[in-house]
Design a protein around this motif. Structure first.
Motif, PDB file in Angstrom:
ATOM      1  N   GLN A   1      33.104  81.676  27.655  1.00 28.54           N
ATOM      2  CA  GLN A   1      34.367  81.203  28.121  1.00 28.54           C
ATOM      3  C   GLN A   1      35.227  82.489  28.425  1.00 28.54           C
ATOM      4  O   GLN A   1      34.869  83.469  27.966  1.00 28.54           O
ATOM      5  N   PHE A   2      36.279  82.316  29.184  1.00 26.26           N
ATOM      6  CA  PHE A   2      37.274  83.322  29.408  1.00 26.26           C
ATOM      7  C   PHE A   2      38.651  83.022  28.702  1.00 26.26           C
ATOM      8  O   PHE A   2      39.076  81.630  28.819  1.00 26.26           O
ATOM      9  N   GLU A   3      39.291  83.723  28.231  1.00 27.81           N
ATOM     10  CA  GLU A   3      40.879  83.537  27.478  1.00 27.81           C
ATOM     11  C   GLU A   3      41.551  84.312  28.470  1.00 27.81           C
ATOM     12  O   GLU A   3      41.550  85.510  28.382  1.00 27.81           O
ATOM     13  N   VAL A   4      42.300  83.434  29.200  1.00 28.02           N
ATOM     14  CA  VAL A   4      43.331  84.031  30.153  1.00 28.02           C
ATOM     15  C   VAL A   4      44.602  84.088  29.608  1.00 28.02           C
ATOM     16  O   VAL A   4      45.367  83.030  29.310  1.00 28.02           O
ATOM     17  N   ARG A   5      45.282  85.256  29.313  1.00 24.75           N
ATOM     18  CA  ARG A   5      46.771  85.306  29.127  1.00 24.75           C
ATOM     19  C   ARG A   5      47.526  85.383  30.279  1.00 24.75           C
ATOM     20  O   ARG A   5      47.175  86.149  31.574  1.00 24.75           O
ATOM     21  N   ILE A   6      48.569  84.545  30.398  1.00 28.90           N
ATOM     22  CA  ILE A   6      49.417  84.601  31.549  1.00 28.90           C
ATOM     23  C   ILE A   6      50.940  84.871  31.142  1.00 28.90           C
ATOM     24  O   ILE A   6      51.276  84.884  30.136  1.00 28.90           O
TER      25      ILE A   6
ATOM     26  N   GLU B   1      47.507  85.573  40.715  1.00 28.30           N
ATOM     27  CA  GLU B   1      49.046  86.023  40.505  1.00 28.30           C
ATOM     28  C   GLU B   1      49.347  85.271  39.001  1.00 28.30           C
ATOM     29  O   GLU B   1      49.189  84.075  39.080  1.00 28.30           O
ATOM     30  N   GLY B   2      49.981  85.971  38.322  1.00 30.44           N
ATOM     31  CA  GLY B   2      50.680  85.455  37.055  1.00 30.44           C
ATOM     32  C   GLY B   2      49.574  85.608  35.881  1.00 30.44           C
ATOM     33  O   GLY B   2      49.971  85.327  34.809  1.00 30.44           O
ATOM     34  N   VAL B   3      48.437  86.305  36.094  1.00 32.20           N
ATOM     35  CA  VAL B   3      47.275  86.368  35.041  1.00 32.20           C
ATOM     36  C   VAL B   3      47.837  87.984  34.339  1.00 32.20           C
ATOM     37  O   VAL B   3      47.680  88.860  35.344  1.00 32.20           O
ATOM     38  N   GLU B   4      47.738  88.019  33.039  1.00 32.38           N
ATOM     39  CA  GLU B   4      48.238  89.599  32.589  1.00 32.38           C
ATOM     40  C   GLU B   4      46.844  89.895  32.043  1.00 32.38           C
ATOM     41  O   GLU B   4      46.529  91.236  32.219  1.00 32.38           O
ATOM     42  N   SER B   5      45.912  89.152  31.462  1.00 33.12           N
ATOM     43  CA  SER B   5      44.639  89.788  30.817  1.00 33.12           C
ATOM     44  C   SER B   5      43.783  88.605  30.951  1.00 33.12           C
ATOM     45  O   SER B   5      44.000  87.385  30.937  1.00 33.12           O
ATOM     46  N   VAL B   6      42.202  88.976  30.837  1.00 27.10           N
ATOM     47  CA  VAL B   6      41.219  87.996  30.940  1.00 27.10           C
ATOM     48  C   VAL B   6      40.162  88.817  29.951  1.00 27.10           C
ATOM     49  O   VAL B   6      39.999  89.727  29.870  1.00 27.10           O
ATOM     50  N   LEU B   7      39.860  87.687  28.946  1.00 30.64           N
ATOM     51  CA  LEU B   7      39.246  88.362  27.783  1.00 30.64           C
ATOM     52  C   LEU B   7      37.674  87.298  27.980  1.00 30.64           C
ATOM     53  O   LEU B   7      37.799  86.456  27.649  1.00 30.64           O
TER      54      LEU B   7
ATOM     55  N   ALA C   1      35.436  87.331  35.522  1.00 27.88           N
ATOM     56  CA  ALA C   1      36.759  87.880  35.078  1.00 27.88           C
ATOM     57  C   ALA C   1      37.526  88.656  36.116  1.00 27.88           C
ATOM     58  O   ALA C   1      38.651  88.601  36.033  1.00 27.88           O
ATOM     59  N   LYS C   2      36.786  89.503  37.033  1.00 29.94           N
ATOM     60  CA  LYS C   2      37.449  90.335  37.827  1.00 29.94           C
ATOM     61  C   LYS C   2      38.235  89.397  38.989  1.00 29.94           C
ATOM     62  O   LYS C   2      39.287  89.734  39.067  1.00 29.94           O
ATOM     63  N   ARG C   3      37.687  88.332  39.233  1.00 28.77           N
ATOM     64  CA  ARG C   3      38.303  87.336  40.277  1.00 28.77           C
ATOM     65  C   ARG C   3      39.500  86.605  39.746  1.00 28.77           C
ATOM     66  O   ARG C   3      40.579  86.431  40.320  1.00 28.77           O
TER      67      ARG C   3
END
Length: 379
Positions: free
Chosen positions: A200-205, A82-88, A75-77
């Motif tokens: 999984q990771f949910e990535v908000r862009i 660039e362009g990633v708002e949040s990672v869940l 999640a940290k990486r």
């Protein structure tokens, strides 16, 4: 009004035949509406607004949440891209990966990140208790209604004991059937028990147009890692996960078409037998001054009434079944509910009208073209 009374009299003349015909039409319409309501629910799930700006990072070459294990430290990486708002980070545990009714789907996430990433509202219970107690859970309102759960209840699934702190409603229809828990609680649960890993990771862009670039960059970052990733837009992820469900829908629609054809033959045969029994009556009508068009309208009216009564019962049965049972089908962690809409009922009513016209046209034309002398001589 005279024609309506006459049609009702004819339908009561052979009550057994009328009842079985109506029940046949009702059964076919119940099946049709059920299939179309599932299709509508799937369409709602795939077209949710959150799908456009959300990416799902999954373990490469894995098809089921039970087999996808990714280190939580990824999640940290991902956040540094660039362009990633949040990672869940999300840990998923399911009762069954294949398509099944009443699936039990757990999702464990970091609580603070959960409320910042997903759009849902706690409609009953105590949100503060969920934040405070590690073994507390929020239950989607569809699942809670189906299982009869209220805030303060507890339930056990396998080796997982869960206290219901609250019930939530989500803007995303897929989430209404979920059970949300603390990430570490689910990681330590008996059947899962893999601390430090997520499904999984949910990535908000920030910009949906950058999805392709960010997807490629995430997968390149972990290409040589011990656990490589496969990243897709959430819409594509859901589309892939529900492939089996769409195959069921295709089969259901094919079966529904066969049922409609059977109903068409059933109604047509019923009306044709009814017309043959009334040859002398029709001859008397023509003698009294009625015309062929009157007999045409009488037979078509009888066909329409048979079909519409059956359709009404079928639609009522479908509404009660779906509304009160809260049916849903889950596959690979994606829960799709049967969703009724005015459009589904409108299509069913239009289909019933067409079936009635097609089924009644042959008996009605035969009655309208018959010679009065032949009708009066018939036995």
């Amino acid at each position: 009004m005279f024609l309506v009374k006459l049609i009702l009299r004819y339908l009561r003349r052979r009550p057994g035949r009328t009842i079985f015909t109506v029940l046949g039409v009702a059964s076919a319409m119940l099946l049709f509406v059920s299939v179309e309501s599932l299709s509508h629910g799937l369409h709602r799930a795939l077209d949710a607004d959150t799908n456009q700006r959300t990416l799902v990072v999954y373990r490469k070459n894995r098809y089921c949440p039970q087999t996808s294990f990714l280190p939580e430290r990824y999640a940290k990486r991902i956040r540094e891209i660039e362009g990633v708002e949040s990672v869940l980070p999300v840990k998923v545990y399911l009762s069954n990966c294949r398509a099944s009714l009443d699936i039990v789907a757990f999702q464990g996430t970091p609580v603070d990140e959960l409320f910042g990433s997903r759009k849902f509202k706690v409609v009953a219970g105590d949100e503060a208790r969920f934040r405070r107690d590690d073994n507390a859970a929020l239950v989607g309102q569809e699942f809670a209604t189906r299982r009869g759960l209220d805030p303060g209840d507890s339930f056990r699934f396998g080796d997982i004991n869960v206290d219901v702190a609250g019930i939530f409603a989500s803007q995303d229809p897929v989430e209404d059937g979920l059970i949300l828990t603390h990430l570490e609680f689910l990681q330590r649960a008996g059947p899962v028990n893999r601390l430090g890993t997520v499904t999984q990771f949910e990535v908000r862009i920030a910009d949906a147009s950058q999805a392709t670039r960010i997807t490629r960059e995430i997968d390149e970052t972990f290409k040589t890692a011990e656990e490589p990733t496969h990243t897709r837009p959430r819409a594509e992820f859901l589309d892939s996960a529900t492939r089996e469900l769409r195959e069921i829908l295709h089969f259901g629609r094919g079966f529904g078409i066969v049922c409609v054809l059977v109903v068409l033959v059933l109604v047509s045969n019923t009306v044709l037998m009814s017309v043959r029994e009334r040859n002398r009556e029709f001859g008397v009508f023509l003698t009294l001054g009625y015309r062929g068009r009157h007999l045409l309208g009488l037979v078509l009216g009888e066909t329409l009434m048979l079909t519409l009564i059956g359709t009404g019962l079928g639609l009522l049965g479908a509404f009660c079944l779906i509304h009160w049972s809260h049916l849903s089908i889950g596959v690979e962690g994606v829960n799709v509910g049967f969703s009724l809409s005015p459009g589904v009922f409108a299509v069913a009513a239009a289909l019933a009208f067409v079936v009635a016209l097609v089924a009644g046209i042959l008996p009605a034309a035969r009655a309208a073209r018959a010679d009065v002398t032949d009708l009066l001589r018939s036995v």
